[in-house]
Motif scaffolding. Structure first.
Motif, short mmCIF file in Angstrom:
data_model
loop_
_atom_site.label_atom_id
_atom_site.label_comp_id
_atom_site.label_asym_id
_atom_site.label_seq_id
_atom_site.Cartn_x
_atom_site.Cartn_y
_atom_site.Cartn_z
N ASN A 97 -5.55 17.27 38.49
CA ASN A 97 -6.81 17.35 37.73
C ASN A 97 -6.67 18.32 36.57
OD1 ASN A 97 -8.44 15.57 39.07
ND2 ASN A 97 -9.33 17.07 40.47
N ALA A 155 -6.91 17.46 32.69
CA ALA A 155 -8.02 18.05 31.91
C ALA A 155 -7.49 18.70 30.63
CB ALA A 155 -8.76 19.08 32.76
N ASP A 181 -6.44 26.49 35.02
CA ASP A 181 -5.96 25.79 33.83
C ASP A 181 -6.64 26.35 32.58
OD1 ASP A 181 -8.38 24.13 33.05
OD2 ASP A 181 -8.09 23.43 35.11
N VAL A 196 -15.86 22.43 32.76
CA VAL A 196 -16.95 21.44 32.89
C VAL A 196 -18.25 22.11 32.46
CG1 VAL A 196 -15.93 20.12 34.77
CG2 VAL A 196 -17.39 22.06 35.30
N LEU A 226 -19.04 18.82 41.44
CA LEU A 226 -17.61 18.47 41.42
C LEU A 226 -17.09 17.96 42.75
CD1 LEU A 226 -15.81 21.16 39.24
CD2 LEU A 226 -16.85 19.01 38.59
N TYR A 238 -18.07 11.58 42.41
CA TYR A 238 -18.39 12.21 41.12
C TYR A 238 -17.11 12.23 40.29
CZ TYR A 238 -19.41 15.50 37.45
OH TYR A 238 -19.56 16.07 36.21
N SER A 239 -17.17 11.55 39.14
CA SER A 239 -15.99 11.53 38.28
C SER A 239 -16.43 11.36 36.83
CB SER A 239 -15.08 10.35 38.68
OG SER A 239 -14.00 10.27 37.79
N THR A 240 -15.70 12.01 35.94
CA THR A 240 -16.00 11.82 34.52
C THR A 240 -14.89 11.00 33.87
OG1 THR A 240 -14.92 13.92 34.06
CG2 THR A 240 -17.32 13.97 34.25
N LYS A 241 -13.94 10.56 34.71
CA LYS A 241 -12.81 9.80 34.16
C LYS A 241 -13.13 8.31 34.24
CE LYS A 241 -9.85 13.32 36.05
NZ LYS A 241 -9.02 13.68 37.19
N GLY A 264 -11.46 7.08 37.21
CA GLY A 264 -11.48 8.03 38.34
C GLY A 264 -12.24 7.48 39.54
N MET A 265 -11.77 7.85 40.72
CA MET A 265 -12.45 7.44 41.96
C MET A 265 -13.49 8.49 42.35
SD MET A 265 -10.46 5.76 45.06
CE MET A 265 -9.20 6.97 45.33
N GLY A 266 -13.25 9.72 41.93
CA GLY A 266 -14.18 10.81 42.29
C GLY A 266 -14.07 11.20 43.74
N GLY A 274 -11.02 12.79 44.97
CA GLY A 274 -10.00 13.83 45.11
C GLY A 274 -10.55 15.16 45.60
N LEU A 275 -11.56 15.68 44.90
CA LEU A 275 -12.08 17.00 45.27
C LEU A 275 -12.85 16.94 46.59
CD1 LEU A 275 -13.21 18.47 41.83
CD2 LEU A 275 -11.20 19.02 43.19
N MET A 290 -10.70 26.07 34.05
CA MET A 290 -11.28 26.08 35.40
C MET A 290 -10.33 26.80 36.34
SD MET A 290 -14.00 23.98 35.79
CE MET A 290 -13.88 23.63 37.50
N PHE A 337 -9.63 26.85 40.48
CA PHE A 337 -9.92 26.39 41.84
C PHE A 337 -9.23 27.34 42.82
CE2 PHE A 337 -10.94 22.67 39.45
CZ PHE A 337 -11.95 22.05 40.17
P1 ADP Z 1 -11.31 12.08 39.87
O1 ADP Z 1 -10.09 12.86 39.53
O2 ADP Z 1 -11.01 10.71 40.43
O3 ADP Z 1 -12.34 12.02 38.79
P2 ADP Z 1 -11.93 14.35 41.52
O4 ADP Z 1 -12.83 14.49 42.70
O5 ADP Z 1 -10.54 14.81 41.67
O6 ADP Z 1 -12.01 12.83 41.12
O7 ADP Z 1 -12.59 15.14 40.31
C1 ADP Z 1 -13.95 14.97 40.03
C2 ADP Z 1 -14.28 15.42 38.63
O8 ADP Z 1 -14.21 16.83 38.54
C3 ADP Z 1 -13.37 14.92 37.58
O9 ADP Z 1 -13.71 13.62 37.13
C4 ADP Z 1 -13.57 15.96 36.47
O10 ADP Z 1 -14.73 15.64 35.72
C5 ADP Z 1 -13.88 17.22 37.23
N1 ADP Z 1 -12.71 18.12 37.30
C6 ADP Z 1 -11.90 18.31 38.33
N2 ADP Z 1 -10.97 19.23 38.08
C7 ADP Z 1 -11.16 19.63 36.81
C8 ADP Z 1 -10.55 20.57 35.92
N3 ADP Z 1 -9.47 21.29 36.32
N4 ADP Z 1 -11.07 20.75 34.69
C9 ADP Z 1 -12.12 20.04 34.30
N5 ADP Z 1 -12.78 19.13 35.07
C10 ADP Z 1 -12.31 18.94 36.30
#
Ligand code: ADP
Length: 484
Positions: A381, A385, A417, A422, A430, A435-438, A441-443, A445-446, A470, A472
């Motif tokens: 991620n 990003a 990073d 965000v 997150l 929840y995904s902004t890609k 993206g599947m949303g 991962g987190l 960000m 984590f």
């Molecule tokens: P995906 O990668 O499929 O979108 P994730 O659950 O991994 O699903 O991430 C969810 C969302 O969190 C991402 O779409 C992104 O918007 C945001 N995100 C995660 N990690 C970062 C990061 N390091 N910097 C900015 N945004 C992030």
């Protein structure tokens, strides 16, 4: 308890008729002796036995009538016997008998009232949806409520007098002896038990035990209250299974994202094997073969072959689907392995790596593959990003460290990073599933990462870094390796 309650439960009609018949016969015999025998004794006192005999057999009004009838019979005998010649002694005998019958009747009525109150209280236990039963000495059931009848299918009459653990085929979470000791120590115990119903089906219950003691503090009985949690357990197991499947699917999906890196990781050593092989042939094809160079080329080939097979082994481990393990994991080692799979990704996205590993090499207890999945998710991620910022600013900081937290040793993994971060108001979203902004993206991962870390009794959190980016943080309990 059951014995007392049995006394007060409404008696079936035939039994009552029989008891009344016996009482009547007894009264007739007493009347006959009292009226016909020449004995100068207060025979009528024996009517008290008739009253006592019926105390628990008839209701209040009937008992009063029986008492009055006994008094009446006493007076009738007296009148018949002493119509003309009554003296003080016979009058006194008659008065004593009437007093005895009256007192007995009054005490019996009082006893009936107290017993009824007890029954009403005990009947309250029947209102409970839970199975409630009482076990006396040697685990023998002495009370069994309607909830227990419903849950286990054993009627009260068949359950009372049986050994509870045998009747219900109890499976204890720890040794029954230890549970018994805990109950005697604390007066109570709580835990999950597995039972078998009368029809053979299993049932899981949340069981609460309370110890009853006598006036001297000696244990006399244990009340067990059991609520059925079979459905809940099934749902929990299903959820656990679904989470494991999902974690596996997302792991495989993440590996899909890493295809380029993986291909490179395997391709590089394989290409080196070919180059070394060719070099080896050249050294051997000389007029005077250079065996030393050929040997070192072959050694290089073996090293590269090993490296390729290690990468494949790591991939297979990641793709494996199995029950999560709980083994000591060297966090630095696990991080290093995860980074090997990310190397190419870092260079493709022109991201610099700043690695700072705790020199102590801390360990945690957990599933290496799952923890690596989290690290890969977070790092990937972060790498993706940083596409949004100029190349010169792209840097991935990865840090492992240990610290004391409320007297507990903790391992901290920080992935920071220098990306755009965000919108602060989206920060709480997150870790939500989907929840995904890609765009692709599947949303998940987190969300999966969080459930993995929580299953390891750890915490994962996200914060915005001042100046962009960000951070984590994953916190886990440190596992102290036993010193050998
Ligand atoms: P995906 O990668 O499929 O979108 P994730 O659950 O991994 O699903 O991430 C969810 C969302 O969190 C991402 O779409 C992104 O918007 C945001 N995100 C995660 N990690 C970062 C990061 N390091 N910097 C900015 N945004 C992030």
């Amino acid at each position: 308890m059951e014995a007392v309650l049995d006394q007060v439960r409404v008696k079936p009609q035939p039994r009552r008729v029989f008891m009344l018949g016996v009482a009547l016969a007894l009264a007739v015999v007493i009347f006959a002796i009292d009226t016909l025998s020449p004995l100068d004794m207060a025979i009528a006192v024996l009517y008290a036995v008739v009253v006592l005999f019926l105390t628990n057999e008839v209701e209040r009004r009937t008992l009063l009538l029986v008492g009055a009838a006994c008094v009446g019979l006493t007076m009738l005998s007296f009148t018949i016997m002493h119509r003309e010649n009554y003296n003080l002694a016979s009058v006194m005998r008659c008065i004593v008998s009437i007093a005895a019958i009256s007192v007995t009747t009054l005490l019996s009525l009082k006893n009936q009232k107290a017993t009824r109150a007890l029954r009403e209280q005990a009947d309250l236990l029947d209102l409970s949806h839970d199975a409630v039963f009482v076990r006396g000495d040697s685990d023998i059931i002495t009370y069994w409520n309607q909830g227990a009848e419903r849950l286990y299918g054993w009627p009260r009459a068949e359950a009372v007098g049986r050994k509870a653990s045998q009747l219900l085929h109890t499976v204890f979470p720890e040794s029954p002896l230890e549970i018994r000791e805990a109950v005697h120590r604390a007066g109570r115990w709580e835990g999950e038990l597995s039972h078998t119903r009368r029809d053979g089906t299993p049932v899981v219950v949340m069981s609460r035990w309370s110890l009853q003691r006598d006036a001297r503090g000696r244990p006399i009985a244990t009340m067990e209250t059991n609520s059925d949690i079979t459905q809940r357990k099934r749902a929990e197991d299903g959820l656990h299974q679904a989470q494991a499947e999902l974690a596996h699917v997302t792991r495989v999906a993440t590996m899909g994202e890493l295809t380029a890196s993986i291909a490179h990781e395997i391709n590089q050593p394989l290409a080196a094997v070919v180059t070394n092989g060719e070099a080896c042939l050249r050294w051997l094809g000389r007029d005077v073969p250079d065996l030393g160079e050929a040997k070192s080329a072959v050694e290089q080939m073996i090293r590269n072959g090993r490296r390729a097979s290690e990468v494949v082994a790591r991939l297979r481990a990641l793709a494996r689907r199995g029950e999560p393990l709980r083994l000591p994991v060297d966090i630095n080692e696990a991080t290093g392995e995860a980074l090997l799979l990310l190397e190419r990704e870092l260079s493709n996205h022109r991201v610099a790596l700043d690695l700072s590993l705790d020199p102590k090499g801390p360990h945690v207890l957990g599933d290496r593959v799952q923890l690596q999945q989290v690290l890969i998710n977070l790092a990937l991620n972060a790498i993706q990003a940083m596409d949004a910022v100029p190349e010169a600013r792209r840097c991935l900081h990865l840090e492992t460290s240990t610290r004391d937290e409320a007297g507990q040793r903790r391992v901290l993994i920080k992935i920071t990073d220098t990306g755009p971060g965000v919108d602060p108001q989206n920060l709480p979203l997150l870790f939500n599933a989907f929840y995904s902004t890609k765009s692709d993206g599947m949303g998940m991962g987190l969300s999966i990462s969080r459930s993995i870390i929580e299953a390891h009794n750890g915490l994962v959190s996200a914060t915005l870094v001042e100046g962009g980016g960000m951070c984590f943080s994953v916190t886990l309990s440190e596992h102290e390796e036993p010193s050998s």
